[in-house]
Motif scaffolding. Sequence first.
Motif, short mmCIF file in Angstrom:
data_model
loop_
_atom_site.label_atom_id
_atom_site.label_comp_id
_atom_site.label_asym_id
_atom_site.label_seq_id
_atom_site.Cartn_x
_atom_site.Cartn_y
_atom_site.Cartn_z
N PRO A 237 -8.76 -3.42 -3.10
CA PRO A 237 -9.19 -4.78 -2.71
C PRO A 237 -8.47 -5.33 -1.49
O PRO A 237 -8.94 -6.31 -0.89
N LEU A 238 -7.35 -4.71 -1.09
CA LEU A 238 -6.64 -5.18 0.10
C LEU A 238 -7.50 -5.00 1.36
O LEU A 238 -7.19 -5.57 2.41
N PHE A 239 -8.56 -4.21 1.25
CA PHE A 239 -9.47 -3.99 2.37
C PHE A 239 -9.98 -5.31 2.94
O PHE A 239 -10.19 -5.44 4.15
N TRP A 240 -10.18 -6.30 2.08
CA TRP A 240 -10.75 -7.58 2.52
C TRP A 240 -9.69 -8.53 3.07
O TRP A 240 -10.02 -9.61 3.52
N PHE A 241 -8.44 -8.13 3.04
CA PHE A 241 -7.37 -9.02 3.49
C PHE A 241 -6.57 -8.45 4.67
O PHE A 241 -5.83 -9.18 5.33
N SER B 254 0.81 -1.22 0.00
CA SER B 254 0.00 0.00 0.00
C SER B 254 0.84 1.26 0.00
O SER B 254 0.31 2.36 -0.26
N PHE B 255 2.15 1.14 0.28
CA PHE B 255 3.01 2.32 0.29
C PHE B 255 3.54 2.67 -1.11
O PHE B 255 4.06 3.76 -1.31
N ILE B 256 3.41 1.77 -2.06
CA ILE B 256 3.93 2.03 -3.41
C ILE B 256 3.24 3.23 -4.07
O ILE B 256 3.92 4.11 -4.61
N PRO B 257 1.88 3.33 -4.03
CA PRO B 257 1.25 4.52 -4.62
C PRO B 257 1.69 5.82 -3.96
O PRO B 257 1.75 6.87 -4.62
#
Length: 368
Positions: A286-290, A38-41
Amino acid sequence: MPGVTSEASRNADYETATSFLGEWGRFQQRVFILLCLSFIPNGLTALSMVFLADTPGHRCILPAHLNLSAAWWNSSIPLEEVDDNRGGALVPSKCSRYKLEHVLNYSERGLLPGVDVNLSNVPKEGCLDGWAFDQSVYTSTIVSEWNLVCGESWKKPLTSSMYFGGVLAGSFVSGQLSDRFGRKIVMFATIALQAVTTLIQIFCSSWIMFVILYFLLGLEQISNYLVAFVLGAEILGPQVRTLFATAGVCLFFAVGYMLLPLLAFFMRDWRLLQVSFMVAGCICLPLFWFIPESPRWLLSQGRIEEAEAIIRKAAKINKIEPPAVIFRTLKNGDKTQEKRIHNICDLLRSPNIRWLSFTLWLVCWTEH
């Protein structure tokens, strides 16, 4: 101080209660990798202004309908001495041209520039018809889009300043928001808002609109960065937490830095480059679900059952049998401890935390 002692005791109780999970199981590995991604953006957008607002070569436009001789057409832009490594070379002016009424008069009379007319005596004027920008490097930047050159060149550094003004504002509000609404909610809400803000920027029709949105983008970017950092620090164990906060965050942020010039190389239009930033943010949603909510935050809100459910799911992923009651000590402690709302002033209450805060502010100030 009693408040600090109580908080430290609660942290120790949490570490003890969840120690059965281990440090580096499949659950911790998944959280570590996904949060780092998530830090890449953030790395992509942090220095995007280098490419979005680069200034291409430019010169004054001459109206196409002018009836000028070839000699005067080529000599209508005055030459100026440039003090650079070329030893004071003469280059065409970027911000002025010879007055067209005089140039037309000389051309109609058949006079030649530099032969019949001393160009140093010809009056000059600004680029009244706009600028022609070199497109050999960029198809378009915000500078060429809204003519942020010459008398308007001050708008370019102001654009960057507005972005970092948003970063400053986000640094103050992100902690308060995540304390109230939760780490996970604020993290993914700001990622979604980044994508929406970038999408609106792509269709900006004015510089003022772009700057306002760029301020919001800075606020959103630093918010999801800080909240993701805190979320990882609260979920991961002591040893992995240190690795996450140093190598993990920095390396994946650097990946974004490295991808930025690569994307800019293939996308020479600033709007198209913004599309790539928006897509990068959307991929993270989509990482929200993980990625789970922080159990520590849930416990601080008295939502013990939800915190236990996350830890039990983590134990299942790690293939570990959890105890029947995970947060027994914390449950008992919550009955006697009054819930206290923290704010930014807590950074100055304890001598130890006050010294750490001062040191961190000093480091950040010297870096910038």
